[in-house]
Write a protein that holds these residues in place. Structure first.
Motif, PDB file in Angstrom:
ATOM      1  N   GLY A  16       0.814  -1.204   0.000  1.00 55.78           N
ATOM      2  CA  GLY A  16       0.000   0.000   0.000  1.00 55.78           C
ATOM      3  C   GLY A  16       0.847   1.253   0.000  1.00 55.78           C
ATOM      4  N   ASN A  17       0.435   2.261  -0.778  1.00 55.67           N
ATOM      5  CA  ASN A  17       1.180   3.520  -0.854  1.00 55.67           C
ATOM      6  C   ASN A  17       1.384   4.160   0.509  1.00 55.67           C
ATOM      7  N   GLU A  18       0.410   3.975   1.382  1.00 54.63           N
ATOM      8  CA  GLU A  18       0.496   4.604   2.706  1.00 54.63           C
ATOM      9  C   GLU A  18       1.614   4.019   3.553  1.00 54.63           C
ATOM     10  N   HIS A  19       2.158   2.866   3.148  1.00 55.57           N
ATOM     11  CA  HIS A  19       3.229   2.231   3.919  1.00 55.57           C
ATOM     12  C   HIS A  19       4.620   2.518   3.353  1.00 55.57           C
ATOM     13  N   LEU A  20       4.696   3.321   2.285  1.00 53.53           N
ATOM     14  CA  LEU A  20       6.002   3.711   1.762  1.00 53.53           C
ATOM     15  C   LEU A  20       6.709   4.615   2.771  1.00 53.53           C
ATOM     16  N   GLU A  21       7.961   4.315   3.033  1.00 52.20           N
ATOM     17  CA  GLU A  21       8.744   5.135   3.957  1.00 52.20           C
ATOM     18  C   GLU A  21      10.171   5.246   3.455  1.00 52.20           C
ATOM     19  N   GLN A  22      10.789   6.369   3.779  1.00 50.91           N
ATOM     20  CA  GLN A  22      12.180   6.604   3.406  1.00 50.91           C
ATOM     21  C   GLN A  22      13.060   6.320   4.620  1.00 50.91           C
TER      22      GLN A  22
END
Length: 336
Positions: A16-22
């Protein structure tokens, strides 16, 4: 340039896009046969949207870093590396380990389940890279491993495209526009099917001979424009029920390359359109390293310039993915 002690990368702990993290991680040291590449640009593909959404049904360990295409500079090389030296510009191969000939089961897909490219530095097997085109910048070069090679593999490598033939292209995304450009490069004409009247002028300016609207009777129009012959090659980027219409537009003995699945994962086509038309229907899963090297040479010799719709900064990945999901004329690229 002094290399940092850590790399930055985008990763997913769950889909899910909401779980993308840097995140930051220690900079790795190349082992035997490996190269460390400082990434200059990453191009996004529709596949990346699907990988972020649900992994396309594949099983792999989390966290994982998405994106399959990059261009960058070799900053370190492990023992026994002869293909590249520090300072050379490279692009990666989409299939790690598929060098030439028939696909092998041990080949690894970049961007899941293999290594992802959305990072400041990427560690690669040296055999999984080729020299970048001298005539392109990093953003332009990063569009070749998947989109550029897919069109090249369909038309030049397996299709034996010849001058004077007709290529029918669906859409105006990355693969489609490479198909248009490569058709013109080979002396063929390109007919493009588009759902957007707004893109007609851009498509004609790029070299299309005709742009037909998706909601028209385009199979009949293709036959009219080719004096009844039909298209020698079709780049089928919609699939689903659209395949039947593509077969209606194809020439006797023509070739239809199945590439995309915007119209659905299940193909639908008339028995008569396929058999009476003696069509060759082939699936295209990008291509091997040797073909990518051929494409790079063709790009340099002919000064071919990939079409980039927009360039986004590394931190703006969510905006870039949104743009990709909306549709774009050409490629969406992340620059570092």
């Amino acid at each position: 340039m002094q290399e940092p002690q850590a790399l930055r990368r985008w990763q997913l702990s769950s889909f899910g896009n909401e779980h993308l993290e840097q995140v930051e991680r220690p900079l790795p040291t190349p082992g035997p046969g490996q190269i460390l590449v400082r990434v200059g640009a990453v191009s996004l593909n529709y596949r990346d949207l699907l990988m972020v959404r649900d992994g396309m049904g594949m099983k792999f360990d989390m966290p994982f870093t998405p994106a399959s295409d990059m261009a960058g500079t070799v900053v370190a090389a492990g023992a026994d590396v002869r293909r590249f030296a520090v300072g050379e510009r490279v692009i990666n191969t989409f299939w790690g380990g598929w060098i030439d000939g028939q696909w092998t089961a041990d080949a690894v897909l970049a961007g899941g389940p293999g290594p992802g490219m959305l990072a400041s530095h990427v560690l690669l097997d040296a055999a999984w890279a080729v020299a970048a085109p001298a005539t392109l910048d990093f953003a332009e070069a990063s569009t070749l491993p998947c989109a550029g090679l897919t069109a090249w593999f369909a038309l030049a490598e397996t299709g034996a495209l010849r001058p004077g033939q007709t290529v029918l292209v669906h859409g105006t995304g990355g693969v489609a526009l490479f198909g248009l450009q490569l058709a013109r490069l080979h002396g063929a004409r390109a007919i493009v099917i588009s759902g957007s009247e707004d893109k007609r002028a851009q498509t004609l300016a790029l070299g299309a001979t005709h742009v037909l609207m998706r909601d028209s009777d385009w199979p009949a129009e293709v036959r009219r424009l080719t004096q009844g012959r039909g298209a020698d090659h079709v780049l089928e980027l919609s699939s689903g029920p659209n395949l039947d219409r593509s077969l209606q537009a194809a020439a006797q003995g023509g070739r239809v390359s199945i590439i995309g699945m915007l119209g659905g994962e299940t193909l639908s086509a008339s028995f008569y359109a396929m058999v009476l038309g003696r069509a060759t229907v082939q699936g295209i899963g990008v291509g091997h390293r040797r073909a990518l090297e051929d494409l790079v040479r063709a790009v340099d010799v002919n000064a071919l310039k990939p079409v980039i719709a927009a360039r986004y900064a590394f931190d703006a990945l969510p905006d870039a993915l949104d743009h990709l999901a909306r549709g774009a004329f050409g490629k969406i690229v992340i620059t570092l």
